[in-house]
Write a protein that holds these residues in place. Structure first.
Motif, mmCIF file in Angstrom:
data_model
loop_
_atom_site.group_PDB
_atom_site.id
_atom_site.type_symbol
_atom_site.label_atom_id
_atom_site.label_comp_id
_atom_site.label_asym_id
_atom_site.label_seq_id
_atom_site.Cartn_x
_atom_site.Cartn_y
_atom_site.Cartn_z
ATOM 1 N N LEU A 188 -34.960 -34.761 -12.791
ATOM 2 C CA LEU A 188 -36.449 -34.186 -12.780
ATOM 3 C C LEU A 188 -36.167 -32.659 -12.321
ATOM 4 O O LEU A 188 -37.177 -31.743 -12.843
ATOM 5 C CB LEU A 188 -37.380 -34.608 -11.999
ATOM 6 C CG LEU A 188 -38.040 -36.136 -12.746
ATOM 7 C CD1 LEU A 188 -38.728 -36.898 -11.621
ATOM 8 C CD2 LEU A 188 -39.254 -35.714 -13.639
ATOM 9 N N ASP A 189 -35.427 -32.496 -11.337
ATOM 10 C CA ASP A 189 -35.287 -31.080 -10.570
ATOM 11 C C ASP A 189 -33.932 -30.333 -11.446
ATOM 12 O O ASP A 189 -33.720 -29.136 -10.890
ATOM 13 C CB ASP A 189 -34.769 -31.282 -9.053
ATOM 14 C CG ASP A 189 -35.817 -31.821 -8.504
ATOM 15 O OD1 ASP A 189 -37.125 -31.681 -8.758
ATOM 16 O OD2 ASP A 189 -35.573 -32.450 -7.370
ATOM 17 N N ASP A 195 -41.696 -41.580 -15.691
ATOM 18 C CA ASP A 195 -42.933 -41.102 -16.122
ATOM 19 C C ASP A 195 -43.868 -40.879 -14.665
ATOM 20 O O ASP A 195 -44.431 -40.123 -14.529
ATOM 21 C CB ASP A 195 -43.540 -41.924 -17.366
ATOM 22 C CG ASP A 195 -43.153 -41.709 -18.566
ATOM 23 O OD1 ASP A 195 -42.347 -40.298 -18.724
ATOM 24 O OD2 ASP A 195 -43.176 -42.194 -19.470
ATOM 25 N N ARG A 216 -42.367 -38.394 -12.491
ATOM 26 C CA ARG A 216 -42.444 -36.955 -13.079
ATOM 27 C C ARG A 216 -44.339 -36.555 -12.686
ATOM 28 O O ARG A 216 -44.534 -35.439 -12.364
ATOM 29 C CB ARG A 216 -42.368 -36.777 -14.508
ATOM 30 C CG ARG A 216 -42.300 -35.507 -15.323
ATOM 31 C CD ARG A 216 -42.266 -35.678 -16.707
ATOM 32 N NE ARG A 216 -43.136 -36.726 -17.253
ATOM 33 C CZ ARG A 216 -43.156 -37.117 -18.565
ATOM 34 N NH1 ARG A 216 -42.057 -36.470 -19.307
ATOM 35 N NH2 ARG A 216 -43.777 -37.846 -19.027
ATOM 36 N N THR A 217 -44.899 -37.526 -13.000
ATOM 37 C CA THR A 217 -46.368 -37.417 -12.531
ATOM 38 C C THR A 217 -46.746 -36.888 -11.113
ATOM 39 O O THR A 217 -47.337 -36.279 -10.836
ATOM 40 C CB THR A 217 -47.287 -38.417 -13.023
ATOM 41 O OG1 THR A 217 -47.218 -38.885 -14.467
ATOM 42 C CG2 THR A 217 -48.623 -38.436 -12.888
ATOM 43 N N LYS A 257 -44.710 -35.712 -9.132
ATOM 44 C CA LYS A 257 -44.003 -34.513 -8.789
ATOM 45 C C LYS A 257 -45.137 -33.412 -9.362
ATOM 46 O O LYS A 257 -45.090 -32.185 -8.622
ATOM 47 C CB LYS A 257 -42.493 -34.214 -9.543
ATOM 48 C CG LYS A 257 -41.893 -33.142 -9.350
ATOM 49 C CD LYS A 257 -40.648 -32.896 -9.793
ATOM 50 C CE LYS A 257 -39.824 -31.651 -9.800
ATOM 51 N NZ LYS A 257 -39.317 -31.216 -8.203
ATOM 52 N N ALA A 258 -45.744 -33.493 -10.427
ATOM 53 C CA ALA A 258 -46.517 -32.264 -10.834
ATOM 54 C C ALA A 258 -47.958 -32.348 -10.123
ATOM 55 O O ALA A 258 -48.239 -31.132 -9.758
ATOM 56 C CB ALA A 258 -46.792 -32.902 -12.341
ATOM 57 N N VAL A 259 -48.152 -33.525 -9.457
ATOM 58 C CA VAL A 259 -49.459 -33.576 -8.748
ATOM 59 C C VAL A 259 -49.087 -32.902 -7.611
ATOM 60 O O VAL A 259 -49.856 -32.087 -6.984
ATOM 61 C CB VAL A 259 -50.105 -34.810 -8.309
ATOM 62 C CG1 VAL A 259 -51.035 -35.004 -7.377
ATOM 63 C CG2 VAL A 259 -50.442 -35.402 -9.675
ATOM 64 N N ALA A 276 -46.819 -30.529 -6.877
ATOM 65 C CA ALA A 276 -46.479 -29.219 -7.185
ATOM 66 C C ALA A 276 -47.765 -28.464 -7.280
ATOM 67 O O ALA A 276 -48.094 -27.316 -6.949
ATOM 68 C CB ALA A 276 -45.522 -28.978 -8.220
ATOM 69 N N ARG A 277 -48.961 -29.046 -8.150
ATOM 70 C CA ARG A 277 -50.148 -28.527 -8.159
ATOM 71 C C ARG A 277 -50.908 -28.414 -6.877
ATOM 72 O O ARG A 277 -51.453 -27.251 -6.522
ATOM 73 C CB ARG A 277 -50.886 -29.317 -9.323
ATOM 74 C CG ARG A 277 -52.116 -28.769 -9.508
ATOM 75 C CD ARG A 277 -53.006 -29.303 -10.669
ATOM 76 N NE ARG A 277 -53.391 -30.763 -10.553
ATOM 77 C CZ ARG A 277 -52.910 -31.702 -11.172
ATOM 78 N NH1 ARG A 277 -52.169 -31.731 -11.998
ATOM 79 N NH2 ARG A 277 -53.347 -32.989 -10.741
#
Length: 89
Positions: free
Chosen positions: A23-24, A50, A53-54, A56-58, A60-61
């Motif tokens: 992922l990184d 998945d 990844r979700t 990590k996205a949350v 980061a946001r």
């Protein structure tokens, strides 16, 4: 019909550990290919990928969002109060 074999649970553990690095973008090309191939063939690992990844996205946001002004002000007041207590204590 292509030949798909399911990895043993211990092999899945190894791939799940590498998913974080995948992922990184911290894996070399050969490892990336191996992880991607495993994810293409292993549904349970793909679901875990998945999910990671979700998350990590949350994260980061949410780290890029600024706190509301009033909340920041209240936090700073609390910090100053604690600093005064430490200094006077």
């Amino acid at each position: 019909m292509s030949e798909h074999h399911h990895e043993s649970p211990s092999e899945c553990v190894d791939y799940l550990e590498r998913i974080v690095y995948f992922l990184d973008n911290e894996l070399d090309e050969a490892d990336c290919s191996a992880v991607q191939l495993h994810l293409d063939e292993c549904g349970p690992c793909l679901e875990k990928y998945d999910l990671q990844r979700t998350v990590k996205a949350v994260v980061a946001r949410s780290c890029s969002e600024a706190a509301p002004t009033e909340l920041r002000r209240r936090v700073m007041v609390q910090i100053r109060e604690v600093q005064v207590q430490i200094t006077e204590g």
